[in-house]
Enzyme design. Structure first.
Site, short mmCIF file in Angstrom:
data_model
loop_
_atom_site.label_atom_id
_atom_site.label_comp_id
_atom_site.label_asym_id
_atom_site.label_seq_id
_atom_site.Cartn_x
_atom_site.Cartn_y
_atom_site.Cartn_z
N SER A 270 0.81 -1.20 0.00
CA SER A 270 0.00 0.00 0.00
C SER A 270 0.86 1.27 0.00
O SER A 270 1.77 1.38 -0.80
CB SER A 270 -0.94 -0.06 1.19
OG SER A 270 -2.09 0.66 0.93
N HIS A 412 -7.67 -5.64 -0.22
CA HIS A 412 -6.45 -4.86 -0.01
C HIS A 412 -5.72 -5.39 1.22
O HIS A 412 -6.19 -5.19 2.35
CB HIS A 412 -6.88 -3.40 0.21
CG HIS A 412 -5.75 -2.44 0.35
ND1 HIS A 412 -4.93 -2.10 -0.70
CD2 HIS A 412 -5.29 -1.75 1.42
CE1 HIS A 412 -4.04 -1.22 -0.29
NE2 HIS A 412 -4.23 -0.99 1.00
C1 GCU Z 1 -5.44 4.85 1.37
C2 GCU Z 1 -4.80 5.60 0.22
C3 GCU Z 1 -3.92 4.69 -0.64
C4 GCU Z 1 -2.97 3.92 0.22
C5 GCU Z 1 -3.72 3.22 1.34
C6 GCU Z 1 -2.83 2.53 2.38
O1 GCU Z 1 -6.38 3.95 0.87
O2 GCU Z 1 -5.81 6.19 -0.51
O3 GCU Z 1 -3.22 5.44 -1.60
O4 GCU Z 1 -2.20 3.03 -0.56
O5 GCU Z 1 -4.46 4.16 2.08
O6 GCU Z 1 -1.66 2.84 2.51
O7 GCU Z 1 -3.38 1.70 3.11
#
Ligand code: GCU
Length: 433
Positions: A270, A412
């Site tokens: 992420s 995710h």
């Molecule tokens: C949010 C953000 C993403 C990121 C994510 C994370 O969703 O919008 O760009 O990758 O957080 O780091 O969990």
């Protein structure tokens, strides 16, 4: 009907947000309400040519790429997007605090303090390292940042608990922005430490908030607090600070005989996947790069405007990138590069891009597209990328050369499925060297 995942995703995103002004919140909400998840609504776009004016690989060779085009792209990405961490007056030293058998004897646990100083003040960052006992001689290693603290990656009672600011999380028993014993091991499912040891890899991790707490404070806290007042704040970014620290770890690995400094893979999930990619681009000593669900500002093509967009990310996380990146909020097609350029800067080193099917916010297709486009630069080094390969279905990794891609089924996250693929990829590439 919209799948249930999107409202859930939105809740998650909102819960991770720093406090923003009312106007900004409203603007962000409007943009979020109109996020595109429809492939047929992806606008026509043209990617900037990786090789410069033309994409004709016959007009460029690997040497020209390395000495001219790559530095030019790196400069543009630094200036327009990622910013920098200016380390000219910064000194770094390493202190091994402990070195003991752990995990029922399958590993040694080391804790190393990375002390960052400007001569009058310093900040301490703690690195946790597990080294597999079965390896005699220097071990290959994965290094990556973690979200809540080193002690959250495993229930091992010997891991120290950090004192830095941490995001509250009821599920993980984190309140008052303070990590305690109650959050020990809560993120073990993202870090299959035993499996990593069994595969013969060492693992190093650092809590990212030790480096720079993840909220917008105009770069006062964390290692930014060590910079001179006259440093231009608009050029700084949290992503650059996190990535810079990843690079510093290699300086330590070079001194530690139990680690093979030529076989260091950088990994991140992420936002920390974005940091891993930027670290891999900035520091070519990383021998292999893995981004997991890194999405917008990571592996995903910004011009697709599918899922999270440049405008949204800049509004929600103003401190992640340089201020200049805001100039592209409404004109993403004017960016002189796109995320395929970032991935191309990994060449010729092995690169693995992982996505997840229910993580449409991070645009799996955009991540695949960037990895495939980057293949052109790998070809300059006679390395195989994803040429001629189409976006695969779930749990079907593709690419048997230097670039590999998969879209795991599910949300995710970084799971043992993801790690299995990354470990096998690293094993293959590190063995053949
Ligand atoms: C949010 C953000 C993403 C990121 C994510 C994370 O969703 O919008 O760009 O990758 O957080 O780091 O969990």
């Amino acid at each position: 009907m919209r799948p249930l995942i999107y409202p859930l995703l939105l809740c998650f995103v909102l819960s991770t947000l720093p406090v923003l002004s009312q106007d900004r919140q409203e603007e962000l909400q409007l943009l979020r309400d109109s996020v595109n998840y429809d492939e047929s609504m992806v606008p026509d776009y043209q990617l900037p040519a990786l090789l410069g004016k033309t994409n004709d690989a016959r007009l460029m060779n690997a040497n020209h790429w390395m000495t001219e085009r790559r530095p030019e792209l790196m400069r543009m990405m630094q200036n327009e997007m990622y910013g920098l961490f200016p380390d000219e007056d910064i000194k770094v030293s390493f202190i091994i605090n402990s070195d003991q058998p752990a995990l029922n004897g399958i590993a040694r646990r080391k804790e190393v303090t990375i002390s960052v100083s400007n001569g009058s003040e310093s900040r301490d960052v703690s690195m946790l390292i597990y080294i597999p006992s079965q390896i005699h001689g220097p071990a290959p290693l994965f290094v990556g940042l973690n979200f809540y603290g080193n002690h959250t990656i495993h229930a091992d009672p010997g891991i120290s608990i950090h004192q830095s600011w941490v995001r509250n999380n009821e599920e993980f028993n984190i309140r008052g922005n303070l990590a305690t014993e109650e959050s020990r091991g809560v993120r073990y499912y993202r870090w299959p430490v035993e499996e990593i040891m069994e595969e013969g890899f060492a693992l190093a991790t650092i809590y990212y908030g030790d480096i720079d707490p993840d909220f917008d404070d105009n770069f006062e806290n964390g290692i930014h607090g060590l910079l001179d007042d006259d440093v231009n704040r608009s050029e700084l970014s949290s992503l650059s600070a996190w990535a810079w620290m990843l690079g510093q770890t290699i300086n330590y690995f070079q001194q530690d005989p139990s680690i093979d400094e030529n076989k260091v893979a950088v990994i991140g999930h992420s936002r920390l996947g974005k940091a891993a990619l930027w670290a891999g681009a900035m520091d070519q000593r990383f021998a292999l790069i893995v981004s997991n669900d890194s999405g917008c500002g990571g592996a995903a093509i910004s011009r697709r405007q599918y899922g999270e967009t440049v405008h949204i990310i800049n509004l929600a996380f103003p401190h992640w990138f340089s201020d200049h990146f805001n100039e592209y909020n409404k004109r993403v097609n004017q960016l002189p590069f796109d995320q395929h350029s970032l991935l191309a800067c990994m060449a010729p080193r092995p690169l693995y891009v992982g996505s997840a099917s229910e993580d449409q916010w991070a645009d799996p297709k955009g991540e695949f597209t960037a990895a495939k486009e980057a293949s052109l630069v790998y070809s300059l080094f006679d390395k195989k990328g994803l040429e001629g390969i189409d976006m695969p279905g779930v749990n079907s990794p593709v690419g048997d050369g230097s670039i590999r891609y998969h879209m795991r089924e599910g949300k995710h996250n970084i799971t043992s499925y993801d790690w299995e693929q990354y470990l096998a990829f690293a094993r293959k590439h590190f063995q053949s060297r």
